[in-house]
Design an enzyme around this catalytic site. Structure first.
Site, PDB file in Angstrom:
ATOM      1  CB  THR A 144      -1.009  -0.111   1.288  1.00  0.00           C
ATOM      2  OG1 THR A 144      -1.433   1.250   1.531  1.00  0.00           O
ATOM      3  CG2 THR A 144      -0.435  -0.272   2.466  1.00  0.00           C
ATOM      4  CB  SER A 179      -4.031   2.290  10.267  1.00  0.00           C
ATOM      5  OG  SER A 179      -3.660   1.327   9.083  1.00  0.00           O
ATOM      6  CE1 TYR A 181      -4.054  -3.553   4.818  1.00  0.00           C
ATOM      7  CE2 TYR A 181      -4.243  -1.144   4.650  1.00  0.00           C
ATOM      8  CZ  TYR A 181      -4.184  -2.454   4.185  1.00  0.00           C
ATOM      9  OH  TYR A 181      -4.023  -2.414   2.654  1.00  0.00           O
ATOM     10  CG  HIS A 182      -1.924   1.815   6.115  1.00  0.00           C
ATOM     11  ND1 HIS A 182      -3.234   2.306   6.754  1.00  0.00           N
ATOM     12  CD2 HIS A 182      -2.372   1.936   4.814  1.00  0.00           C
ATOM     13  CE1 HIS A 182      -3.790   2.794   5.687  1.00  0.00           C
ATOM     14  NE2 HIS A 182      -3.397   2.367   4.429  1.00  0.00           N
ATOM     15  CE  LYS A 185      -1.809  -4.899   2.678  1.00  0.00           C
ATOM     16  NZ  LYS A 185      -2.458  -5.226   1.510  1.00  0.00           N
TER      17      LYS A 185
HETATM   18  N1  USQ Z   1     -11.409   9.671   4.624  1.00  0.00           N
HETATM   19  C1  USQ Z   1     -12.357  10.789   4.653  1.00  0.00           C
HETATM   20  N2  USQ Z   1     -13.800  10.361   4.815  1.00  0.00           N
HETATM   21  C2  USQ Z   1     -14.064   9.170   5.018  1.00  0.00           C
HETATM   22  C3  USQ Z   1     -13.316   8.190   4.429  1.00  0.00           C
HETATM   23  C4  USQ Z   1     -11.959   8.348   4.355  1.00  0.00           C
HETATM   24  O1  USQ Z   1     -12.008  11.891   4.858  1.00  0.00           O
HETATM   25  O2  USQ Z   1     -15.351   9.106   5.019  1.00  0.00           O
HETATM   26  C5  USQ Z   1     -10.075   9.987   4.528  1.00  0.00           C
HETATM   27  C6  USQ Z   1      -9.272   9.235   5.372  1.00  0.00           C
HETATM   28  O3  USQ Z   1      -8.910   9.863   6.533  1.00  0.00           O
HETATM   29  C7  USQ Z   1      -7.941   9.365   4.728  1.00  0.00           C
HETATM   30  C8  USQ Z   1      -8.126   9.153   2.956  1.00  0.00           C
HETATM   31  O4  USQ Z   1      -9.608   9.676   3.048  1.00  0.00           O
HETATM   32  O5  USQ Z   1      -7.155  10.278   4.688  1.00  0.00           O
HETATM   33  C9  USQ Z   1      -8.170   7.510   2.469  1.00  0.00           C
HETATM   34  O6  USQ Z   1      -9.023   6.822   3.053  1.00  0.00           O
HETATM   35  P1  USQ Z   1      -9.740   5.328   2.732  1.00  0.00           P
HETATM   36  O7  USQ Z   1     -10.566   4.780   3.734  1.00  0.00           O
HETATM   37  O8  USQ Z   1     -10.262   5.550   1.412  1.00  0.00           O
HETATM   38  O9  USQ Z   1      -8.308   4.729   2.632  1.00  0.00           O
HETATM   39  P2  USQ Z   1      -7.269   3.922   3.647  1.00  0.00           P
HETATM   40  O10 USQ Z   1      -7.816   3.806   4.951  1.00  0.00           O
HETATM   41  O11 USQ Z   1      -5.991   4.600   3.602  1.00  0.00           O
HETATM   42  O12 USQ Z   1      -7.161   2.487   3.011  1.00  0.00           O
HETATM   43  C10 USQ Z   1      -7.693   1.992   1.680  1.00  0.00           C
HETATM   44  C11 USQ Z   1      -7.774   0.625   1.492  1.00  0.00           C
HETATM   45  C12 USQ Z   1      -6.578  -0.102   1.844  1.00  0.00           C
HETATM   46  C13 USQ Z   1      -5.116   0.555   0.988  1.00  0.00           C
HETATM   47  C14 USQ Z   1      -5.285   1.973   1.264  1.00  0.00           C
HETATM   48  C15 USQ Z   1      -4.278   2.538   0.171  1.00  0.00           C
HETATM   49  O13 USQ Z   1      -8.893   0.460   2.395  1.00  0.00           O
HETATM   50  O14 USQ Z   1      -6.351  -1.449   1.857  1.00  0.00           O
HETATM   51  O15 USQ Z   1      -4.180  -0.128   1.604  1.00  0.00           O
HETATM   52  O16 USQ Z   1      -6.507   2.522   0.900  1.00  0.00           O
HETATM   53  S1  USQ Z   1      -3.285   4.005   0.891  1.00  0.00           S
HETATM   54  O17 USQ Z   1      -4.478   4.867   1.400  1.00  0.00           O
HETATM   55  O18 USQ Z   1      -2.774   4.709  -0.191  1.00  0.00           O
HETATM   56  O19 USQ Z   1      -2.627   3.353   1.977  1.00  0.00           O
END
Ligand code: USQ
Length: 382
Positions: A144, A179, A181-182, A185
């Site tokens: 990720t 997090s 989870y991250h 990874k």
């Molecule tokens: N966010 C909001 N509002 C929401 C949901 C999320 O503002 O209702 C924000 C979060 O705080 C964060 C961003 O949007 O800053 C991305 O959140 P996300 O829930 O879309 O992504 P994340 O939790 O980081 O995890 C997801 C996948 C995970 C993958 C990751 C890629 O679930 O499996 O590894 O995206 S990354 O984010 O690049 O690490």
């Protein structure tokens, strides 16, 4: 190639199974239904029900004449994974078999423990099974972009050249995940890198950003073959969540200031990236890292795009800034490199109004089934 897809029932696993079988590969999909189980336990569900893995394989065979083999079992159990490897003899292993939700991993001690033991346990078993039964197999691991966090310098593609006191060396780019989870990874990458060094494994680690979308080239005719489309706080990624919020009149849940930037990609591009990595394998003894996304947005950018397109469709889209339940930078520098997959031939699908409208249409079709109570529960990081 004989391709084993671990986590083959998941949001990306099942579309990948169809896509690679469509490209002529012999595919086996393996899953223990962990995500389905957690969704039941936490009382959340996807926008529409999807059939079981065996049923999906049957439907896909009817639709395409391609066969995907399915096995149900827990890959963190050595007896099961060794059986699967001995039976299937893979040329490549695509490893998605992880608990993928950052909020779930931060919810309770039990959820954290499950995330840590499942994710590390499966990665460890994959490494051991490759060594024992398929030493030349190419491991393609879904990492990720979140492994890097949001450092105040440019993010390179996996590696950083360091000059220190007049000497130079190359190291994994510093990782500081946001997090548990991250963080699992990050630990996966370390495990793989260790065994690449000592056993000469061939590994591609794909640092993927948040994925959005439903349709791939294989499932445009029927939702029966579509992936899980979660919009709840635990399993929905931000763009998919905002689409469902927009059509149900639920104010878009922007966390904090909304300046959080990430690298996004359409699920169609995940399919391309994984196929490109598979068909252009890493060398033995190489840990190859690609940053897998096509464009960066802030949360505010996404909320604005979805509001505009939703309002053009006659929806009355509101945006609401909520106190951020996560611990993360809300305004930060973000400039990650991402040329590796483009050099291999990736043709990006950028986020278009048309793509947003297409997702809104399907969300509108299932609007009566949306459970608003699961959209926001406020799992706090601290
Ligand atoms: N966010 C909001 N509002 C929401 C949901 C999320 O503002 O209702 C924000 C979060 O705080 C964060 C961003 O949007 O800053 C991305 O959140 P996300 O829930 O879309 O992504 P994340 O939790 O980081 O995890 C997801 C996948 C995970 C993958 C990751 C890629 O679930 O499996 O590894 O995206 S990354 O984010 O690049 O690490």
């Amino acid at each position: 190639m004989r391709v084993l897809i671990l986590g083959g029932d998941g949001y990306l696993g099942w579309p990948t199974a169809m896509h690679l079988s469509n490209r002529g590969h012999e595919v086996m999909a393996v899953d223990n239904y962990l995500r389905r189980r957690i969704c039941r336990e936490e009382d959340v569900q996807a926008l529409f029900l999807v059939p079981t893995l065996n049923e999906r394989c049957r439907l896909w065979r009817e639709a395409s004449d391609h066969q995907v083999h399915a096995r149900i079992g827990d890959l963190s159990e050595w007896s099961f994974i060794s059986e699967v490897f001995q039976e299937f003899q893979p040329d490549a292993v695509i490893h998605y078999a992880e608990q993928p939700s950052a909020p779930y991993s931060m919810m309770s001690r039990r959820a954290a423990d499950l995330t840590l033991s499942n994710n590390l346990g499966v990665t460890f078993n994959v490494i051991q099974a490759v060594r024992e039964y398929a030493p030349d197999a190419h491991i393609i691991k879904l990492g990720t972009m979140g492994e890097y966090g949001t450092p105040n310098i440019d993010i390179e593609e996996g590696w950083l050249d360091v000059e220190h006191k007049g000497r130079r060396d190359t190291f994994l780019f510093p990782r500081q995940a946001g997090s548990l989870y991250h963080t699992t990874k990050v630990m996966d990458t370390d495990l793989l890198w260790f065994y690449v060094r000592v056993w000469g494994l061939r590994v591609t680690d794909l640092m993927q950003g948040p994925v959005y979308g439903i349709y791939t080239n294989e499932n445009t005719d029927t939702e029966n073959l579509a992936p899980f489309f979660n919009y709840d706080e635990l399993f929905g990624t931000v763009l998919n969540r905002f689409i469902v919020q927009a059509v149900t009149g639920y104010p878009l849940t922007v966390y904090g200031e909304g300046g959080q930037k990430r690298g996004y990609l359409n699920i169609k591009d995940t399919m391309q990236c994984v196929a490109l990595a598979l068909e252009n394998p890493a060398e033995a003894g190489d840990l190859r890292i690609f940053n897998q996304f096509v464009e960066t947005f802030s949360v505010n950018d996404i909320a604005e795009r979805i509001s505009r397109v939703g309002n053009e469709l006659g929806l009355n889209v509101q945006v609401k800034k909520l106190e951020n339940p996560r611990k993360e930078a809300e305004e930060h520098y973000y400039n990650p490199a991402h040329t590796g997959l483009l050099d291999l031939g990736l043709e990006p699908h950028y986020l278009s109004d048309e793509a947003l409208r297409e997702m809104m249409q399907i969300a509108l079709k299932y609007r009566p089934q949306v459970r608003e109570d699961t959209i926001f529960r406020g799992v706090k990081w601290n």
